[in-house]
Design an enzyme around this catalytic site. Structure first.
Site, PDB file in Angstrom:
ATOM      1  CB  ALA A  11      55.039  23.750  51.888  1.00 11.12           C
TER       2      ALA A  11
ATOM      3  CB  ILE B 163      43.338  31.715  61.179  1.00 14.47           C
ATOM      4  CG1 ILE B 163      43.724  30.357  61.790  1.00 14.47           C
ATOM      5  CG2 ILE B 163      43.602  32.868  62.150  1.00 14.47           C
ATOM      6  CD1 ILE B 163      42.949  29.926  63.018  1.00 14.47           C
TER       7      ILE B 163
ATOM      8  CG  ASP C 196      62.749  37.303  50.448  1.00 21.76           C
ATOM      9  OD1 ASP C 196      62.168  36.249  50.797  1.00 21.76           O
ATOM     10  OD2 ASP C 196      62.737  37.740  49.286  1.00 21.76           O
ATOM     11  CB  VAL C 197      62.196  33.296  55.019  1.00 18.00           C
ATOM     12  CG1 VAL C 197      62.022  34.047  56.322  1.00 18.00           C
ATOM     13  CG2 VAL C 197      60.859  33.067  54.328  1.00 18.00           C
TER      14      VAL C 197
ATOM     15  CE1 TYR D 188      49.232  27.109  53.577  1.00 18.76           C
ATOM     16  CE2 TYR D 188      47.523  25.416  53.650  1.00 18.76           C
ATOM     17  CZ  TYR D 188      48.160  26.505  54.221  1.00 18.76           C
ATOM     18  OH  TYR D 188      47.724  26.979  55.429  1.00 18.76           O
TER      19      TYR D 188
ATOM     20  CB  SER E  64      48.009  24.384  57.171  1.00 15.56           C
ATOM     21  OG  SER E  64      46.699  24.773  56.875  1.00 15.56           O
TER      22      SER E  64
ATOM     23  N   GLY F 118      57.279  36.796  59.341  1.00 18.32           N
ATOM     24  CA  GLY F 118      55.904  37.058  58.892  1.00 18.32           C
ATOM     25  C   GLY F 118      55.159  37.946  59.877  1.00 18.32           C
ATOM     26  CB  ALA F 119      56.377  40.011  62.649  1.00 14.89           C
ATOM     27  CB  SER F 120      54.823  42.718  57.919  1.00 18.72           C
ATOM     28  OG  SER F 120      54.533  41.718  56.954  1.00 18.72           O
TER      29      SER F 120
HETATM   30  N1  LIG Z   1      44.962  32.326  57.852  1.00 24.16           N
HETATM   31  C1  LIG Z   1      44.728  31.032  57.835  1.00 24.16           C
HETATM   32  O1  LIG Z   1      43.573  30.587  57.779  1.00 24.16           O
HETATM   33  C2  LIG Z   1      45.871  30.064  57.893  1.00 24.16           C
HETATM   34  C3  LIG Z   1      45.570  28.700  58.030  1.00 24.16           C
HETATM   35  C4  LIG Z   1      46.609  27.792  58.105  1.00 24.16           C
HETATM   36  C5  LIG Z   1      47.921  28.227  58.061  1.00 24.16           C
HETATM   37  N2  LIG Z   1      48.189  29.556  57.922  1.00 24.16           N
HETATM   38  C6  LIG Z   1      49.585  29.972  57.864  1.00 24.16           C
HETATM   39  O2  LIG Z   1      49.792  31.020  58.791  1.00 24.16           O
HETATM   40  C7  LIG Z   1      50.835  31.874  58.318  1.00 24.16           C
HETATM   41  C8  LIG Z   1      50.350  33.319  58.323  1.00 24.16           C
HETATM   42  O3  LIG Z   1      49.208  33.430  57.521  1.00 24.16           O
HETATM   43  P1  LIG Z   1      48.332  34.773  57.466  1.00 24.16           P
HETATM   44  O4  LIG Z   1      46.957  34.365  57.154  1.00 24.16           O
HETATM   45  O5  LIG Z   1      48.606  35.610  58.662  1.00 24.16           O
HETATM   46  O6  LIG Z   1      48.923  35.445  56.136  1.00 24.16           O
HETATM   47  P2  LIG Z   1      49.480  36.912  55.810  1.00 24.16           P
HETATM   48  O7  LIG Z   1      48.688  37.949  56.529  1.00 24.16           O
HETATM   49  O8  LIG Z   1      49.588  37.001  54.329  1.00 24.16           O
HETATM   50  O9  LIG Z   1      50.935  36.897  56.415  1.00 24.16           O
HETATM   51  C9  LIG Z   1      52.009  36.288  55.774  1.00 24.16           C
HETATM   52  C10 LIG Z   1      53.263  36.876  56.347  1.00 24.16           C
HETATM   53  O10 LIG Z   1      54.379  36.224  55.761  1.00 24.16           O
HETATM   54  C11 LIG Z   1      55.308  37.197  55.347  1.00 24.16           C
HETATM   55  N3  LIG Z   1      56.086  36.684  54.227  1.00 24.16           N
HETATM   56  C12 LIG Z   1      55.636  36.175  53.054  1.00 24.16           C
HETATM   57  N4  LIG Z   1      56.666  35.826  52.262  1.00 24.16           N
HETATM   58  C13 LIG Z   1      57.792  36.135  52.972  1.00 24.16           C
HETATM   59  C14 LIG Z   1      59.167  36.023  52.713  1.00 24.16           C
HETATM   60  N5  LIG Z   1      59.609  35.521  51.556  1.00 24.16           N
HETATM   61  N6  LIG Z   1      60.056  36.415  53.652  1.00 24.16           N
HETATM   62  C15 LIG Z   1      59.628  36.926  54.833  1.00 24.16           C
HETATM   63  N7  LIG Z   1      58.326  37.071  55.140  1.00 24.16           N
HETATM   64  C16 LIG Z   1      57.431  36.679  54.222  1.00 24.16           C
HETATM   65  C17 LIG Z   1      54.454  38.406  54.963  1.00 24.16           C
HETATM   66  O11 LIG Z   1      55.194  39.607  55.091  1.00 24.16           O
HETATM   67  P3  LIG Z   1      55.863  40.438  53.883  1.00 24.16           P
HETATM   68  O12 LIG Z   1      54.940  40.351  52.722  1.00 24.16           O
HETATM   69  O13 LIG Z   1      56.000  41.784  54.501  1.00 24.16           O
HETATM   70  O14 LIG Z   1      57.176  39.778  53.660  1.00 24.16           O
HETATM   71  C18 LIG Z   1      53.395  38.363  56.057  1.00 24.16           C
HETATM   72  O15 LIG Z   1      53.857  39.024  57.204  1.00 24.16           O
HETATM   73  C19 LIG Z   1      51.232  31.338  56.949  1.00 24.16           C
HETATM   74  O16 LIG Z   1      52.340  30.486  57.087  1.00 24.16           O
HETATM   75  C20 LIG Z   1      50.000  30.549  56.529  1.00 24.16           C
HETATM   76  O17 LIG Z   1      50.294  29.538  55.604  1.00 24.16           O
HETATM   77  C21 LIG Z   1      47.196  30.477  57.833  1.00 24.16           C
END
Ligand SMILES: NC(=O)c1ccc[n+]([C@@H]2O[C@H](COP(=O)([O-])OP(=O)(O)OC[C@H]3O[C@@H](n4cnc5c(N)ncnc54)[C@H](OP(=O)(O)O)[C@@H]3O)[C@@H](O)[C@H]2O)c1
Length: 253
Positions: free
Chosen positions: A162, A192, A62-63, A159, A146, A11-13
């Site tokens: 999971a 966040i 793709d995980v 969510y 989370s 998820g580094a993108s």
């Molecule tokens: N932001 C918040 O408030 C918050 C709160 C609690 C938990 N989280 C958790 O933190 C993590 C990151 O969240 P974020 O807000 O930074 O979201 P985000 O910007 O949408 O990032 C999600 C990342 O996951 C990657 N991803 C999604 N499906 C994938 C797959 N099948 N295989 C490989 N990579 C995949 C996406 O990359 P590609 O689309 O390029 O594959 C993207 O890099 C998530 O697990 C989220 O549930 C976030």
């Protein structure tokens, strides 16, 4: 803090994963950026290489696909000969319709879709990394959970399920593999401010969520990354199996 270390970040993108990759590299690690959006990951890797003089690489992973995490590890070992840190950040991009669905209306298929990325995706990456870490008697695994996994919530049932699975998995890994000097952590995140979570909200929703935390604000991806950095480093060498809550104090235990 991480010079000489090799760190995988799924998820580094974008968002939090990108911020974690950034801080790891800034602290000397060679980072493997794993996500589906390869061009974006490549441009991040290019920037880190130029800025930090580290050796990052982007891999299209793709995980959800059972074989991809194995490929991720194979390519990492081929390039660097080891993996020190695995950080599972990849998360399912949940649309409002599913987020707002009542628990009793969620179908098996909808639940499985979320589980397949957030829980099984992390499970597959851990499974792939652990044999290498075990062989070297060294490794750190960080998985993103989370706060609803701890405190419950009235939305996003798939969510929460999971992310709760992540907490159990991390404890299991810490217990079973502690004897091999493998440490494992869950980061339970609150609100966040990433484009995915913040940008689409109305002004009222943003304000309501801002007020949830005693610190009265949203956290930044960089603040999550700072916590991950400490755990990934030797500064956390006698801490394992813990869920670290990064949420401005909303959930206190
Ligand atoms: N932001 C918040 O408030 C918050 C709160 C609690 C938990 N989280 C958790 O933190 C993590 C990151 O969240 P974020 O807000 O930074 O979201 P985000 O910007 O949408 O990032 C999600 C990342 O996951 C990657 N991803 C999604 N499906 C994938 C797959 N099948 N295989 C490989 N990579 C995949 C996406 O990359 P590609 O689309 O390029 O594959 C993207 O890099 C998530 O697990 C989220 O549930 C976030």
């Amino acid at each position: 803090m991480l010079r000489g270390k090799v760190a995988i970040v799924t998820g580094a993108s974008s968002g939090i994963g990108q911020a974690i990759a950034d801080i790891y590299s800034k602290n000397g690690a060679d980072v493997v950026l794993a996500a589906r959006s390869i061009e974006i990951s490549r441009s991040i890797a290019k920037r880190l290489r130029r800025r930090d003089h580290t050796d990052p690489v982007a891999l299209e992973i793709d995980v959800e696909k059972e074989g991809d995490p194995q490929l991720l590890l194979k390519e990492t070992i081929k390039r660097y000969g080891k993996v020190d840190i695995l950080t599972n950040v990849a998360g399912f991009a949940m649309k409002d319709a599913l987020w707002n669905k009542a628990f009793h209306s969620v179908s098996d298929e909808e639940l499985l879709k979320v589980l397949n990325v957030d829980l099984l995706g992390a499970f597959r990456c851990c499974k792939a990394a652990i044999p290498h870490m075990k062989a070297r008697s060294s490794g750190v695994i960080i998985c993103i959970s989370s706060t609803p996994a701890i405190a419950g919530y009235d939305k996003g049932a798939p969510y929460t399920i999971a992310k709760a699975g992540i907490l159990g998995m991390v404890k299991h890994i810490a217990y079973e593999y502690g004897q091999f000097n493998i440490r494992a952590y869950a980061l339970a995140l609150g609100n966040i401010k990433t484009p995915k979570t913040f940008d689409h909200l109305t002004k009222e929703q943003k304000l309501k969520l801002t007020k949830e935390a005693p610190l009265r604000r949203w956290g930044s991806p960089e603040e999550v990354a700072g916590t991950a950095l400490i755990l990934a480093s030797e500064h956390a060498s006698f801490v394992t199996g813990q869920t670290i809550v990064v949420d401005g104090g909303t959930v206190m235990r």
